[in-house]
Write an enzyme that holds these catalytic residues in place. Structure first.
Site, PDB file in Angstrom:
ATOM      1  N   SER A   1       0.847  -1.194   0.000  1.00  0.00           N
ATOM      2  CA  SER A   1       0.000   0.000   0.000  1.00  0.00           C
ATOM      3  C   SER A   1       0.878   1.239   0.000  1.00  0.00           C
ATOM      4  CB  SER A   1      -0.899   0.021   1.247  1.00  0.00           C
ATOM      5  OG  SER A   1      -1.565   1.266   1.380  1.00  0.00           O
TER       6      SER A   1
ATOM      7  N   TYR B   1      -1.367   0.556  10.804  1.00  0.00           N
ATOM      8  CA  TYR B   1      -1.522  -0.065   9.484  1.00  0.00           C
ATOM      9  C   TYR B   1      -0.373   0.329   8.561  1.00  0.00           C
ATOM     10  CZ  TYR B   1      -3.585  -1.057   4.892  1.00  0.00           C
ATOM     11  OH  TYR B   1      -3.820  -1.517   3.613  1.00  0.00           O
TER      12      TYR B   1
END
Length: 256
Positions: A149, A162
């Site tokens: 990501s 995250y």
């Protein structure tokens, strides 16, 4: 095994309920893949995988095999790979799509929940990635597609659990690709930006959004061309090249 024109025939999806993962596998099935293994928690229960198996069969898959898989059960990961191989034979593509987004405020209030999320988003990928790499090395071919990501390219304060897990995953995947060099197998790192899915429903949309289908198309193209790193959309590569250079005080201000 890839056929004479290089078409992917077998696919293992780690994270069998992932919307992005299923979109990638569906695209590969439409391109010619015929055997799919869906690894997910409680996969032995038909309802656990939802409409995923039917969706893949409708796209052209002739065999869709469910395999139970728990990201936290790291001692079982090599067995999951062995079971997938038993069902499908050589693994042409393995899509690594499991993880937990969560909410930063919840993680700050419950550090144990943060640790569990990191296990699903990073730690479990280490044991599974090494098990997959061993299998691909033994085969002498195959691609591990790792869903990283842009959140891991430079970690923001408002999703630091995250983002830091994805940063670790991104670095691990690149190092694993280096470890596989010369074996005939490789790792492809995929760095999407904001993708509207059920998992990200609580997150405010970010600039340059994309769709699961756009990620799937980019992965299919990357498999054809042999690319190692894919940004979706591509404009994010330039955006983050600039963001990496921002002085930290300015980054703190704009990344909230």
């Amino acid at each position: 095994m890839r056929n004479s024109v290089g078409t992917v025939d077998t696919v293992l999806l780690l994270g069998g309920r992932s919307e992005i993962g299923l979109a990638i596998v569906e695209r590969l099935v439409r391109d010619g893949a015929r055997t799919v293994v869906l690894a997910a928690r409680d996969a032995h229960h038909t309802e656990a995988l939802g409409a995923g198996p039917e969706r893949l069969r409708a796209a052209g898959a002739t065999a869709v095999h469910p395999v139970p898989f728990d990201a936290a059960a790291t001692s079982e990961h090599a067995g999951v790979v062995a079971r997938a191989t038993q069902l499908a034979g050589d693994l042409d593509v393995v899509v690594d799509a499991f993880g937990v987004l969560g909410e930063q405020a919840q993680f700050e209030a419950d550090p144990a929940a943060a640790a569990d999320a990191v296990t699903a988003t990073y730690t479990g990928h280490v044991s599974m990635g090494l098990a997959v790499a061993a299998r691909l090395r033994e085969q002498g071919h195959g691609t591990l597609v790792v869903l990283s990501s842009v959140a891991g390219v430079r970690v923001r304060r408002d999703n630091l659990v995250y983002g830091s897990a994805k940063a670790g995953l991104d670095g691990f995947a690149q190092g694993l690709d280096d470890a596989l060099h010369g074996s005939g197998a490789r790792v492809m790192v995929v760095r999407p930006g904001y993708i509207p899915t059920q998992m990200s429903a609580h997150v405010s949309p970010a600039p340059f959004p994309a769709t699961a289908e756009q990620v799937a198309n980019a992965v299919a193209e990357g498999l054809r061309t042999g690319r190692r790193v894919i940004w979706v959309p591509r404009v994010l590569r330039g955006v983050f090249a600039g963001l990496r250079l921002l002085p930290r005080p300015l980054w703190r201000r704009i990344s909230r």
